[in-house]
Each structure stands twice: as structure tokens, then as C-alpha cells.
Write a protein that holds these residues in place. Structure first.
Motif, PDB file in Angstrom:
ATOM      1  N   ARG A  53      -8.247 -17.470  -2.764  1.00  0.00           N
ATOM      2  CA  ARG A  53      -9.222 -18.137  -2.157  1.00  0.00           C
ATOM      3  C   ARG A  53      -9.495 -17.813  -0.781  1.00  0.00           C
ATOM      4  NH1 ARG A  53      -7.122 -22.378  -5.382  1.00  0.00           N
ATOM      5  NH2 ARG A  53      -6.172 -23.217  -3.338  1.00  0.00           N
ATOM      6  N   ALA A  54      -8.150 -17.597   0.115  1.00  0.00           N
ATOM      7  CA  ALA A  54      -8.630 -17.157   1.432  1.00  0.00           C
ATOM      8  C   ALA A  54      -9.180 -15.757   1.982  1.00  0.00           C
ATOM      9  CB  ALA A  54      -7.150 -17.320   1.961  1.00  0.00           C
ATOM     10  N   LEU A  55      -9.052 -14.931   0.844  1.00  0.00           N
ATOM     11  CA  LEU A  55      -9.163 -13.640   1.096  1.00  0.00           C
ATOM     12  C   LEU A  55     -10.833 -13.298   0.930  1.00  0.00           C
ATOM     13  CD1 LEU A  55      -8.024 -10.729   1.568  1.00  0.00           C
ATOM     14  CD2 LEU A  55      -7.940 -10.255  -0.613  1.00  0.00           C
ATOM     15  N   PRO A  56     -11.638 -12.781   1.958  1.00  0.00           N
ATOM     16  CA  PRO A  56     -12.818 -12.501   1.658  1.00  0.00           C
ATOM     17  C   PRO A  56     -13.152 -11.785   0.418  1.00  0.00           C
ATOM     18  CG  PRO A  56     -12.256 -12.181   3.914  1.00  0.00           C
ATOM     19  CD  PRO A  56     -11.144 -12.485   3.214  1.00  0.00           C
ATOM     20  N   ALA A  57     -14.462 -11.777  -0.132  1.00  0.00           N
ATOM     21  CA  ALA A  57     -14.746 -11.086  -1.431  1.00  0.00           C
ATOM     22  C   ALA A  57     -14.250  -9.601  -1.479  1.00  0.00           C
ATOM     23  CB  ALA A  57     -15.941 -11.418  -1.752  1.00  0.00           C
ATOM     24  N   ALA A  58     -14.975  -9.041  -0.258  1.00  0.00           N
ATOM     25  CA  ALA A  58     -14.815  -7.563  -0.173  1.00  0.00           C
ATOM     26  C   ALA A  58     -13.497  -7.017   0.391  1.00  0.00           C
ATOM     27  CB  ALA A  58     -16.166  -6.900   0.571  1.00  0.00           C
ATOM     28  N   ALA A  59     -12.746  -8.093   0.839  1.00  0.00           N
ATOM     29  CA  ALA A  59     -11.465  -7.280   1.543  1.00  0.00           C
ATOM     30  C   ALA A  59     -10.399  -6.602   0.773  1.00  0.00           C
ATOM     31  CB  ALA A  59     -10.887  -8.496   2.299  1.00  0.00           C
ATOM     32  N   LEU A  60      -9.783  -5.690   1.137  1.00  0.00           N
ATOM     33  CA  LEU A  60      -8.838  -4.961   0.476  1.00  0.00           C
ATOM     34  C   LEU A  60      -7.415  -5.602   0.745  1.00  0.00           C
ATOM     35  CD1 LEU A  60      -9.744  -1.285   1.249  1.00  0.00           C
ATOM     36  CD2 LEU A  60     -10.238  -2.461  -0.843  1.00  0.00           C
ATOM     37  N   SER A  61      -6.597  -5.585  -0.459  1.00  0.00           N
ATOM     38  CA  SER A  61      -5.249  -5.999  -0.155  1.00  0.00           C
ATOM     39  C   SER A  61      -4.276  -5.216  -0.413  1.00  0.00           C
ATOM     40  CB  SER A  61      -5.151  -7.406  -0.729  1.00  0.00           C
ATOM     41  OG  SER A  61      -5.308  -7.205  -2.364  1.00  0.00           O
ATOM     42  N   PHE A  62      -3.148  -5.292   0.186  1.00  0.00           N
ATOM     43  CA  PHE A  62      -1.842  -4.153  -0.144  1.00  0.00           C
ATOM     44  C   PHE A  62      -0.672  -4.840  -0.423  1.00  0.00           C
ATOM     45  CE2 PHE A  62      -5.304  -1.629   1.519  1.00  0.00           C
ATOM     46  CZ  PHE A  62      -5.255  -0.467   0.677  1.00  0.00           C
ATOM     47  N   TRP A  63       0.196  -4.600  -1.555  1.00  0.00           N
ATOM     48  CA  TRP A  63       1.278  -5.550  -1.892  1.00  0.00           C
ATOM     49  C   TRP A  63       2.429  -4.922  -1.751  1.00  0.00           C
ATOM     50  CZ3 TRP A  63      -0.084 -10.839  -3.551  1.00  0.00           C
ATOM     51  CH2 TRP A  63      -1.549 -11.131  -3.594  1.00  0.00           C
ATOM     52  N   ASP A  64       3.531  -5.353  -1.184  1.00  0.00           N
ATOM     53  CA  ASP A  64       4.779  -4.818  -1.358  1.00  0.00           C
ATOM     54  C   ASP A  64       5.448  -5.034  -2.693  1.00  0.00           C
ATOM     55  OD1 ASP A  64       6.174  -3.082   0.334  1.00  0.00           O
ATOM     56  OD2 ASP A  64       6.391  -4.395   1.948  1.00  0.00           O
ATOM     57  N   MET A  65       6.737  -4.656  -3.178  1.00  0.00           N
ATOM     58  CA  MET A  65       7.335  -5.006  -4.479  1.00  0.00           C
ATOM     59  C   MET A  65       8.089  -6.326  -4.135  1.00  0.00           C
ATOM     60  SD  MET A  65       6.643  -2.709  -6.564  1.00  0.00           S
ATOM     61  CE  MET A  65       7.696  -2.361  -7.856  1.00  0.00           C
ATOM     62  N   THR A  66       7.061  -7.353  -4.260  1.00  0.00           N
ATOM     63  CA  THR A  66       8.077  -8.802  -4.041  1.00  0.00           C
ATOM     64  C   THR A  66       7.467  -9.960  -5.044  1.00  0.00           C
ATOM     65  OG1 THR A  66       8.010 -10.583  -2.436  1.00  0.00           O
ATOM     66  CG2 THR A  66       6.034  -9.556  -2.707  1.00  0.00           C
ATOM     67  N   ILE A  67       8.013 -10.997  -5.190  1.00  0.00           N
ATOM     68  CA  ILE A  67       7.868 -11.735  -6.382  1.00  0.00           C
ATOM     69  C   ILE A  67       6.501 -12.044  -6.498  1.00  0.00           C
ATOM     70  CG2 ILE A  67       7.973 -14.012  -7.366  1.00  0.00           C
ATOM     71  CD1 ILE A  67      10.953 -13.719  -6.777  1.00  0.00           C
ATOM     72  N   LEU A  68       5.647 -12.245  -5.350  1.00  0.00           N
ATOM     73  CA  LEU A  68       4.319 -12.714  -5.415  1.00  0.00           C
ATOM     74  C   LEU A  68       3.364 -11.646  -5.744  1.00  0.00           C
ATOM     75  CD1 LEU A  68       2.219 -14.997  -5.021  1.00  0.00           C
ATOM     76  CD2 LEU A  68       1.767 -14.360  -2.366  1.00  0.00           C
TER      77      LEU A  68
END
Length: 535
Positions: free
Chosen positions: A369-384
Motif C-alpha cells: 500500500r505504501a509503494l507508489p503504483a509505478a515504483a520499482l522494488s528490489f529485494w534481498d534474500m530475506t523472509i519478507l
């Protein structure tokens, strides 16, 4: 005086590069001096691992080749883990390394600083191709060839080495103003498309499993058209987020670790696998056993039928899906796909509801919900991130290609250098320790990246694995810094939050221009293992 370094930078600009990532070193000074005379933007990271991860993130954000520059020996070798990620995820990255002077190449062992007997050998099993330049006249064609190979399906990283004296040496080669490359299209053979179309049209229960190759090929529209023509349910692998609309009536989403979805894929009389090698993560840890016919569309020849036999189509995902959508048009008159999808997803939901996972689901939903619709996201190898693989409803990028830590922040800063941001990076406290130095990069270049750090006191997913397997965990508990104070010492605004305040705090950080850090102290758990016992 123009030098070999100028030929490198001019070639990159002529090929379309606007940004280059890097870390200087003694043998590479000719490269960095040439940047001073160029309009190409330079973003310097603090470690070579981050340099290559940043190029990976930039390439994923732009869909084009992202170049980086490093020095010889320790500098070059420091990029290997990131290049392994780019190779496994088919990301077009161009690594450019200096080398010792040309008279020391070939294992002559001159005793130069950073000398390796055969530096290129360290990269041959990691990247798509290695190019060792020995003269100034080889620089431009080597870079053009490498760029084209990086973009040719399956895309991936390439490596170019240039000796120190060639980079520093004067050259009378004319300035590079134009370079044209033409990645070869990987079109499907017509008889294979016809055979696949016949199988799909005659199938009673066709199902599609879409992998990351669909997204990389820009095949989303063709996949949607084919699925609707066939009334076929579509599941997406963890690397294929955004390949198919999450809430579409035919969307099985990405619950690949759930036994209900695994069983459903197994029961399809025709399973169309596109852009996936059906590897460990895409096959519920190699427990999935398709009982019907498998059709596999894959640009990486080595992945064709590597795990399951079937009708193998070595081709680009978009070109093949477009051809299939036309070939089956009007041939299938079935219905019921949406009802089947609702049934499968209902069973998945009931199994999750039976576990005490309120915190985990609330945290992931708050981030969404917090992330703007067009924003990219990058994730580490973590539980989330493991949760996001299954439950995140939109495109995301993670380090699942190779599974290494330290990916999220440098990849996010590379993407922010391309898009302007905002970009979200998500790490656990263990993965965050790899990238702390890049807070300086964010501050220096004022990159619009918000870094969410979920602090659970150690390597949380390994803690779970070891406790489940051995009854106790070893080596997983970590002494950490005060992440908020540390970020502020770099001049980066930071907040400590709670699960209840996460949405508001994260949204505020993402709205603010420039870098920011949000720290969430929380211990999250994975949903219960759901692998099927192999038959």
C-alpha cells in the motif's frame, strides 16, 4: 591526447549508454580519466560487488545493457557473485575490466600488481562471453560485439578486459560517433508452433506456467491473448511478477510452494511452460511431476528439457506466444478456467488462514500500500522477500537468480539512476550489512531510494531452516549497528517504525525526494513447508 580509454567511453556512448557504474583502480585509471572528457554519467559505488549489482538493477529498469568499469585482479573478481546473478536472471550487463600491461598476458608471470595467470578464465563459466583486447584497434569492435551478445536472447552479462597500457596509450583512431548492433531474433520454427498449437487446442485442461522470460521478452500482451483464447489458467514463477495480471480471473498468481497449486499444475493434460527452465524454485523444489504433455518455450538452450521431457521450442517468448495466439484463435471452445482458478486459490487461502501468519501478511500488505503504483522494488534474500515471491501482487526484482545476499540496495540505486525514483530496496539486517557503504553512494548522488530494513537479529531464514532441520541454529545470530543512527551519520534521513506504523512511515519516506532508511524491528516467519513428497 586521445587514448584507448577514450575509445572505450566513446564506444559506450555510441552504443546508447548514458550511465556507467564503477570503482577506480590503478590499472583502470585510463578508463576513468576518459570519463572526465565524456557526457556519460558516472555513478561510483563503494565496492565492486555493489558496482555490478547496480548495473544489474539499471539494466532491469531500462531493458538495455548497463556497463560498469572496475580494475584488475581483486577488483574484477569482486564482481563475480553479481555477474552470476545477472547470468541466471538473463540481465544484460557489460563488465569492463582493466588488465595488467599487455606484455604480461598469457601467463608470463611478470609480477605485476593484481596479476592473475588467466583472469579471463575466472569469468568464462559465469558470463555469456569473454573478450580479451590486446590492441587499441580491437577495443571498438570488441565492445560492439559484447553489447550485441548481451542483448541477444537469452540476454545476459558479458566481460571485456583491456590492458593498462592500451587504455593509457595514445591513439590516432578517429573518434567513435556511431555504432550499430543488431541482436539476432530467436524465432520459433513453424512446425513446432503448429504442433504446440494442436496440443493446446485439443487439450481438455491446458494450464500455462509463465517464467521470467515472459517479462524480459515483453511478452505480457501475447501471454494474455493466448490464455484468453485457450481459457487457460496462468501461474507465474517468482521471477515473472507482472507477466500476467494478478487479479485476472485466469490468474493462479504465484503460490508455487503450495501443494494445491503444485498438484493443479501436475494434473494439466497440457502444461505450457514459457520462459522458465522449471528449476528448483519454479517446481516446488523439484517435487512437481507433470503427468500430461509438457510444452516448453525457452530461449536458453541449456534449460530446454533439462528437468522434464516435452515438446521443446528454442525461441524468444514473445515471438512464440504471438505465433501461438494466432494459431489457436477460434480453435478452442472451452470454459470453466476462471471457476477452476477460484477453487485453487480458495484452497491456498484456507491453508494460510489455518496458520498464525497475521503479522507477516499485514507487513507485506503495508509495504504494498505504501509503494507508489509505478515504483520499482528490489529485494534481498530475506523472509519478507520469500513472502513477496508468493504473495506480492506486482512486479518485483530479487536476487533469486543466484541467491546471493547484498543485492537489494545497490540494485535499487542502479535503477534509481535510470528512472529518477522513487525506488524501494528491502533487506533483512543480515543482507543489509553487505550494502551499508552504499549509503554514501546514495547521499553523494542524491538517489531517490528508500531502504526498508527488517531487523530480526540475524539471518532469519537460515535460523528457521536450521531450527527445523537440526533443532537449533548455529552462526545465524548477529551483532548489528544502530541502523537509524548509522544512516543519519551519512546524512540520510532514517526512521524506526513498528508493524502498525509501517505503512505511514514508509509512504512518507517514499514521498520525500532523495535517500531514506526505514528500520522495522520484527521477527517474521515463513508459512509452513508445503512441498509434495516426490513419487
Amino acid at each position: 591526447m586521445r587514448t584507448g580509454g577514450d575509445l572505450v567511453v566513446e564506444s559506450l556512448a555510441a552504443l546508447g549508454a548514458t550511465t556507467v557504474f564503477g570503482e577506480p583502480g590503478q590499472h583502470a585509471l585510463g578508463l576513468f580519466d576518459a570519463l572526465r572528457r565524456s557526457a556519460v554519467r558516472y555513478v561510483g559505488c563503494r565496492t565492486e560487488l555493489s558496482v555490478a549489482f547496480a548495473a544489474d538493477g539499471h539494466a532491469r529498469a531500462t531493458g538495455s545493457v548497463a556497463p560498469f568499469m572496475v580494475s584488475t585482479g581483486p577488483g574484477a573478481l569482486g564482481t563475480l557473485a553479481a555477474l552470476m546473478e545477472s547470468r541466471n536472471a538473463s540481465v544484460p550487463v557489460l563488465g569492463i575490466s582493466s588488465q595488467i600491461p599487455a606484455d604480461g598476458l598469457g601467463g608470463r608471470r611478470k609480477g605485476y600488481l593484481h596479476e592473475l595467470p588467466d583472469q579471463a578464465a575466472s569469468f568464462r563459466d559465469v558470463v555469456k562471453s569473454v573478450h580479451v583486447v590486446r590492441t587499441a584497434g580491437q577495443i571498438v569492435p570488441a565492445l560492439a560485439e559484447a553489447w550485441e551478445i548481451a542483448l541477444t536472447a537469452p540476454a545476459g552479462p558479458v566481460w571485456v578486459e583491456i590492458p593498462q597500457d592500451v587504455l593509457l596509450g595514445a591513439t590516432d583512431i578517429p573518434a567513435v560517433t556511431e555504432l550499430r548492433v543488431a541482436p539476432r531474433p530467436l524465432a520459433p520454427r513453424g512446425e513446432l508452433v503448429a504442433a504446440a498449437a494442436e496440443l493446446l487446442a485439443r487439450a481438455a485442461t491446458p494450464v500455462i506456467l509463465a517464467g521470467g522470460g515472459v517479462a524480459r521478452a515483453g511478452a505480457q500482451a501475447a501471454l494474455l491473448e493466448l490464455a484468453q483464447e485457450l481459457d487457460a489458467p496462468v501461474a507465474t514463477t517468482f521471477g515473472a511478477k507482472g507477466a500476467f495480471p494478478w487479479e485476472h480471473p485466469l490468474s493462479l498468481q504465484s503460490w508455487l510452494e503450495d501443494r494445491h497449486l503444485t498438484a493443479f499444475l501436475e494434473d494439466a493434460d497440457v502444461l505450457l511452460v514459457v520462459g522458465s527452465g522449471l528449476g528448483e524454485l519454479s517446481s516446488n523444489y523439484h517435487t512437481m511431476r507433470p503427468r500430461g504433455r509438457v510444452i516448453q518455450i525457452e530461449a536458453d538452450l541449456g534449460k530446454l528439457e533439462s528437468n522434464h521431457p516435452g515438446l521443446a521450442i528454442h525461441a524468444d517468448a514473445r515471438l512464440t506466444l504471438e505465433a501461438l495466439a494466432q494459431a489457436v484463435k477460434g480453435a478452442a471452445a472451452r470454459s470453466g478456467g476462471a471457476a477452476t482458478v477460484r477453487d485453487v486459490l480458495s484452497r491456498v487461502a484456507k491453508r494460510l488462514d489455518a496458520q498464525d501468519l497475521t503479522l507477516e501478511r499485514a507487513v507485506l500488505a503495508a509495504v504494498d500500500r505504501a509503494l507508489p503504483a509505478a515504483a520499482l522494488s528490489f529485494w534481498d534474500m530475506t523472509i519478507l522477500a520469500y513472502w513477496a515471491w508468493s504473495a506480492w501482487p506486482r512486479p518485483m526484482e530479487s536476487a533469486q537468480g543466484a541467491g546471493g545476499l547484498g543485492y537489494a540496495l545497490p540494485a535499487a540505486l542502479g535503477a534509481a539512476a535510470a528512472t529518477g525514483g522513487p525506488v524501494l530496496a528491502v533487506s533483512g539486517d543480515g543482507g543489509a550489512m553487505y550494502g551499508l557503504a552504499e549509503l554514501a553512494t546514495l547521499r553523494q548522488h542524491h538517489l531517490d531510494v528508500t531502504w526498508l530494513i527488517v531487523d530480526d537479529g540475524g539471518y532469519g531464514i537460515l535460523r528457521e531452516y536450521m531450527t527445523d532441520a537440526f533443532g537449533a541454529a548455529t552462526g545465524t545470530e548477529l551483532v548489528r549497528p544502530d541502523f537509524v543512527a548509522l544512516a543519519e551519520s551519512f546524512g540520510v534521513p532514517a526512521w524506526r517504525t513498528t508493524p502498525e506504523d509501517l505503512e505511514g512511515d514508509l509512504a512518507r519516506a517514499l514521498r520525500a525526494r532523495g535517500p531514506s532508511v526505514v528500520v522495522l524491528p520484527a521477527t517474521l516467519r515463513m508459512f509452513a513447508p508445503t512441498h509434495l513428497t516426490p513419487s
